[in-house]
Structures are given as C-alpha cells and as structure tokens.
Design a protein around this motif. Structure first.
Motif, PDB file in Angstrom:
ATOM      1  N   ASP A  82       0.841  -1.195   0.000  1.00 14.50           N
ATOM      2  CA  ASP A  82       0.000   0.000   0.000  1.00 14.50           C
ATOM      3  C   ASP A  82       0.880   1.250   0.000  1.00 14.50           C
ATOM      4  OD1 ASP A  82      -2.303  -1.520   0.041  1.00 14.50           O
ATOM      5  OD2 ASP A  82      -2.538  -1.416   2.218  1.00 14.50           O
ATOM      6  N   ILE A  83       0.459   2.268  -0.739  1.00  6.99           N
ATOM      7  CA  ILE A  83       1.199   3.532  -0.800  1.00  6.99           C
ATOM      8  C   ILE A  83       0.821   4.371   0.418  1.00  6.99           C
ATOM      9  CG2 ILE A  83       1.622   5.629  -2.113  1.00  6.99           C
ATOM     10  CD1 ILE A  83       2.733   3.028  -3.350  1.00  6.99           C
ATOM     11  N   SER A  84       1.770   4.563   1.315  1.00  6.96           N
ATOM     12  CA  SER A  84       1.518   5.313   2.547  1.00  6.96           C
ATOM     13  C   SER A  84       2.197   6.681   2.553  1.00  6.96           C
ATOM     14  CB  SER A  84       1.982   4.500   3.765  1.00  6.96           C
ATOM     15  OG  SER A  84       3.324   4.078   3.604  1.00  6.96           O
ATOM     16  N   ASN A  90       5.462   6.361  -2.421  1.00  7.46           N
ATOM     17  CA  ASN A  90       6.179   5.240  -1.843  1.00  7.46           C
ATOM     18  C   ASN A  90       5.392   4.574  -0.713  1.00  7.46           C
ATOM     19  OD1 ASN A  90       8.564   5.805  -3.409  1.00  7.46           O
ATOM     20  ND2 ASN A  90       9.028   7.465  -1.977  1.00  7.46           N
ATOM     21  N   ALA A  91       5.850   3.394  -0.327  1.00  7.46           N
ATOM     22  CA  ALA A  91       5.447   2.790   0.943  1.00  7.46           C
ATOM     23  C   ALA A  91       6.496   3.197   1.967  1.00  7.46           C
ATOM     24  CB  ALA A  91       5.382   1.274   0.814  1.00  7.46           C
ATOM     25  N   SER A  92       6.052   3.796   3.059  1.00 11.30           N
ATOM     26  CA  SER A  92       6.984   4.444   3.979  1.00 11.30           C
ATOM     27  C   SER A  92       6.841   3.927   5.396  1.00 11.30           C
ATOM     28  CB  SER A  92       6.742   5.959   3.954  1.00 11.30           C
ATOM     29  OG  SER A  92       7.630   6.635   4.813  1.00 11.30           O
ATOM     30  N   HIS A  93       7.987   3.709   6.038  1.00 13.21           N
ATOM     31  CA  HIS A  93       8.083   3.465   7.488  1.00 13.21           C
ATOM     32  C   HIS A  93       7.398   2.189   7.967  1.00 13.21           C
ATOM     33  CE1 HIS A  93      10.284   7.038   7.812  1.00 13.21           C
ATOM     34  NE2 HIS A  93       9.345   7.896   8.116  1.00 13.21           N
ATOM     35  N   GLY A  94       7.265   1.197   7.106  1.00  9.34           N
ATOM     36  CA  GLY A  94       6.826  -0.111   7.549  1.00  9.34           C
ATOM     37  C   GLY A  94       5.329  -0.261   7.701  1.00  9.34           C
ATOM     38  N   LEU A  95       4.936  -1.268   8.504  1.00 15.80           N
ATOM     39  CA  LEU A  95       3.529  -1.676   8.593  1.00 15.80           C
ATOM     40  C   LEU A  95       2.955  -1.556  10.006  1.00 15.80           C
ATOM     41  CD1 LEU A  95       3.798  -4.852   6.339  1.00 15.80           C
ATOM     42  CD2 LEU A  95       2.882  -2.609   5.680  1.00 15.80           C
ATOM     43  N   LEU A  96       3.705  -0.979  10.935  1.00 19.92           N
ATOM     44  CA  LEU A  96       3.239  -0.901  12.321  1.00 19.92           C
ATOM     45  C   LEU A  96       3.063   0.539  12.809  1.00 19.92           C
ATOM     46  CD1 LEU A  96       5.396  -3.725  13.965  1.00 19.92           C
ATOM     47  CD2 LEU A  96       2.988  -3.832  13.273  1.00 19.92           C
ATOM     48  N   HIS A 118       1.083  -9.285  10.211  1.00 19.91           N
ATOM     49  CA  HIS A 118       0.388 -10.355   9.492  1.00 19.91           C
ATOM     50  C   HIS A 118       0.497 -10.141   7.982  1.00 19.91           C
ATOM     51  CE1 HIS A 118      -1.469 -12.117  13.069  1.00 19.91           C
ATOM     52  NE2 HIS A 118      -1.700 -10.887  13.502  1.00 19.91           N
ATOM     53  N   PRO A 119       0.273 -11.191   7.187  1.00 18.70           N
ATOM     54  CA  PRO A 119       0.263 -11.030   5.730  1.00 18.70           C
ATOM     55  C   PRO A 119      -0.765  -9.989   5.288  1.00 18.70           C
ATOM     56  CG  PRO A 119       0.362 -13.354   6.304  1.00 18.70           C
ATOM     57  CD  PRO A 119       0.121 -12.602   7.588  1.00 18.70           C
ATOM     58  N   GLN A 120      -0.395  -9.200   4.299  1.00 15.83           N
ATOM     59  CA  GLN A 120      -1.256  -8.140   3.768  1.00 15.83           C
ATOM     60  C   GLN A 120      -0.750  -7.758   2.393  1.00 15.83           C
ATOM     61  OE1 GLN A 120      -0.325  -4.360   6.203  1.00 15.83           O
ATOM     62  NE2 GLN A 120       0.433  -6.059   7.451  1.00 15.83           N
ATOM     63  N   HIS A 121      -1.304  -6.696   1.803  1.00 21.14           N
ATOM     64  CA  HIS A 121      -0.923  -6.297   0.452  1.00 21.14           C
ATOM     65  C   HIS A 121       0.595  -6.184   0.323  1.00 21.14           C
ATOM     66  CE1 HIS A 121      -5.066  -4.110   0.070  1.00 21.14           C
ATOM     67  NE2 HIS A 121      -5.184  -5.418  -0.052  1.00 21.14           N
ATOM     68  N   GLY A 122       1.179  -6.987  -0.547  1.00 17.64           N
ATOM     69  CA  GLY A 122       2.605  -6.885  -0.814  1.00 17.64           C
ATOM     70  C   GLY A 122       3.506  -7.455   0.259  1.00 17.64           C
ATOM     71  N   TRP A 123       2.904  -8.108   1.260  1.00 18.41           N
ATOM     72  CA  TRP A 123       3.715  -8.636   2.374  1.00 18.41           C
ATOM     73  C   TRP A 123       3.146  -9.997   2.792  1.00 18.41           C
ATOM     74  CZ3 TRP A 123       8.328  -7.587   4.231  1.00 18.41           C
ATOM     75  CH2 TRP A 123       8.708  -8.201   5.416  1.00 18.41           C
ATOM     76  N   PRO A 124       3.661 -11.107   2.263  1.00 19.83           N
ATOM     77  CA  PRO A 124       3.077 -12.418   2.510  1.00 19.83           C
ATOM     78  C   PRO A 124       3.702 -13.160   3.692  1.00 19.83           C
ATOM     79  CG  PRO A 124       4.679 -12.597   0.758  1.00 19.83           C
ATOM     80  CD  PRO A 124       4.679 -11.148   1.185  1.00 19.83           C
ATOM     81  N   PHE A 125       4.113 -12.453   4.737  1.00 14.78           N
ATOM     82  CA  PHE A 125       4.826 -13.066   5.846  1.00 14.78           C
ATOM     83  C   PHE A 125       4.168 -12.731   7.182  1.00 14.78           C
ATOM     84  CE2 PHE A 125       8.002 -11.862   2.605  1.00 14.78           C
ATOM     85  CZ  PHE A 125       8.402 -13.142   2.219  1.00 14.78           C
TER      86      PHE A 125
END
Length: 310
Positions: A82-84, A90-96, A118-125
């Motif tokens: 996701d573009i943040s 860009n995608a910025s500063h991670g997912l938390l 958790h897994p989400q858009h563009g992050w399957p881990f």
C-alpha cells in the motif's frame, strides 16, 4: 474521555545518580513520547492529544524509510505494498506505524511490548516483533526482537524515528556530530541512487555542523564504531550539554533529518531526527542491509539515547 491517538501511555521512572530519568512510551507504534534526564529533555516531546508529528519516536518495521513505489519482487513475483507516502508515491516506514502493541511485561522502569505483522498487500509473511524500553542511569535502552512465524524464510529491516533535543537549547544552535565516511544520494522520490564520500560535501558531519545551517534528509553508512562496536551520533549546545544516540552493530546505518516543519507553538520550526536503521531505504529492492530469517529464527538488536554533560 477521549482516547489518545497513540493509545495507552506507559509512564516510566528511574532514580538515576544524576537525577530522575523519566519517559512516556506509547501503545501505538511503541513510540517514545517524552524522555528526560534530571528535567533535561533529550527527545522532542509531543502532546498526548497529538499523533506523532513527523513520525516522532515510532518504531519502523518491517522496513525503515521508503520502498520505491511500494513495489518489490519476491521469487520473481511482483509485490505491491500500500502507498503510505502519497507525496512521493512510496510505501513508507513499515507496517506498524498505526498499530497498537500488546504489553508483555511492565515495571516502574521498563515496558516490553509486542506486535504481530500479518500477511497483507505486498507482504506475505508473519513476523512477531517485540520492543523493550528500559530506563538506565543516563537515558534509555531500546531492544528489538523479531521472530519469523511464516513457515518460509522472510526478510525484514528495523528502524526508529526519534527527534533528539538538548534541553531548552534551540534546535538551530545544536551541533550535530557523526563520524560517517559516506552518504546515500537520492532521486526525486527520495530513493537511494548511489553513495558518495562525505569529503567536501554538506553531508560531512565528522567535525560537527550547526543544525540551523544544515539541510539533511540523509542516510549514512561506513559509520565508524568504537572499540565496543557502538556507533554514536551526538548533538550538543553552546554550553556543551547535549544528547547522544548510540546503536549497536546490528544497526550499521543512520538517517539524519533536519525537518523545518516540526510543530512549534502556533507554527513550525526546526527539529532534528536521528534514526538508527538496520538497512537503508529501499532495502527490499536493493538487498543492502536486508536480513532474512528462517522459520522460527529470531534476531535481536539495540540502540539507545543518553544525556551527555559538558
């Protein structure tokens, strides 16, 4: 009662030999909202009613800084995060950044929190992350742990985004010193496109540069460690009192950001972020500094902020 944008507020206090060490750590993003030693602020505080201005104090995981266009490739397959950061795409500063952490344990001087990516858009881990904030005699020590719960090997990088302060000294008058030999250059999206020697450039902080004279949003590598493998960035005022950010060998990169849009009273002004990072921006694409964990493998690293007396 209106809930704080940063969730729960964990008030820590340690009776240090030179005065009380006090901090407020937040539930959302496991951030540092206040940190002072003997009444001397060593990070920029922000109100409990506010979101962290400019990502002030937050943890950056599973990548710090930016991923170009939010796109990276995994085993030949395009991944779209996701573009943040719409301004630069860009995608910025991670997912938390806006995630509440869970308290694992807490005392009067420390708090251990955890959050699962958790897994989400563009992050399957799936990654388990823990952050331990512990007050020490002259400041704070922050220890990170990451465990891969994905069943396949998974990449990650970690960073943090504190803005440093030296008591009541205006940010413009602080001298920033960092013994780093090279810096990353960036393109119009603020994505690294090369490195340069700092010799003869505005990036050279080895002899100290007055923050008011600097214009930096710059990542450094080849940072000289001391005999214990610790890398240090210092900021001090005209009288010599100041603050130091240290980072262990797990954090070989550091970003220095002189923001002139930090909230100041009724307007904005200068604040200086010093960001310890395990990898530079766009590591999911470049691979530089990127770490891979096997299933159930763990990693730990630490950094901290301390008051420095003249």
């Amino acid at each position: 009662m209106t809930a704080a944008p940063t969730g729960g507020q964990y008030h820590l206090r340690h009776a240090g030999p030179d005065g009380a060490v006090e901090a407020i750590v937040t539930e959302v993003a496991a951030g540092i909202r206040e940190l002072r030693v003997a009444g001397f602020d060593i990070t920029e505080p922000f109100p409990v009613t506010s979101q962290p201005p400019g990502a002030n104090g937050i943890v950056l995981a599973p990548w710090p800084n930016r991923v170009a266009g939010g796109v990276w490739e995994l085993d030949g397959e395009r991944q779209q995060l996701d573009i943040s950061e719409p301004k630069y795409g860009n995608a910025s500063h991670g997912l938390l950044r806006f995630t509440p952490y869970r308290v694992v344990s807490q005392s009067s001087t420390s708090v251990l929190q955890e959050a699962t990516i958790h897994p989400q858009h563009g992050w399957p881990f799936t990654l388990e992350t823990r952050v331990h904030h512990e007050l020490v005699d002259d400041g704070i020590r922050v220890t990170h742990e990451v465990v891969n719960r994905s069943g396949v090997r998974a990449p990650f990088a970690i960073g943090a985004h504190p803005y440093l302060r030296a008591g009541d000294t205006p940010a413009e008058d602080l001298v920033v010193t960092l013994d780093a030999a090279s810096a990353f250059t960036v393109d119009e999206q603020k994505i690294p496109n090369g490195t340069v020697s700092v010799d003869g450039t505005p990036y050279d902080l080895r002899a100290g540069v007055r923050a008011g004279d600097a214009d930096l949003d710059t990542a450094y590598r080849d940072v000289t460690p001391d005999a214990d493998g610790i890398r240090r960035t210092t900021m001090h005022g005209p009288e010599g009192d100041g603050v130091e950010l240290w980072q262990d060998e797990s954090f070989p990169y550091v970003q220095v950001f002189t923001s002139r849009e930090f909230p100041r009273g009724d307007g904005t002004g200068l604040a200086v972020a010093v960001e310890p990072m395990t990898a530079p921006a766009n590591a999911l694409n470049s691979g530089e500094g990127l770490r891979w964990l096997e299933p159930d493998e763990s990693w730990t690293g630490a950094w901290g902020i301390r008051r420095v007396w003249s």
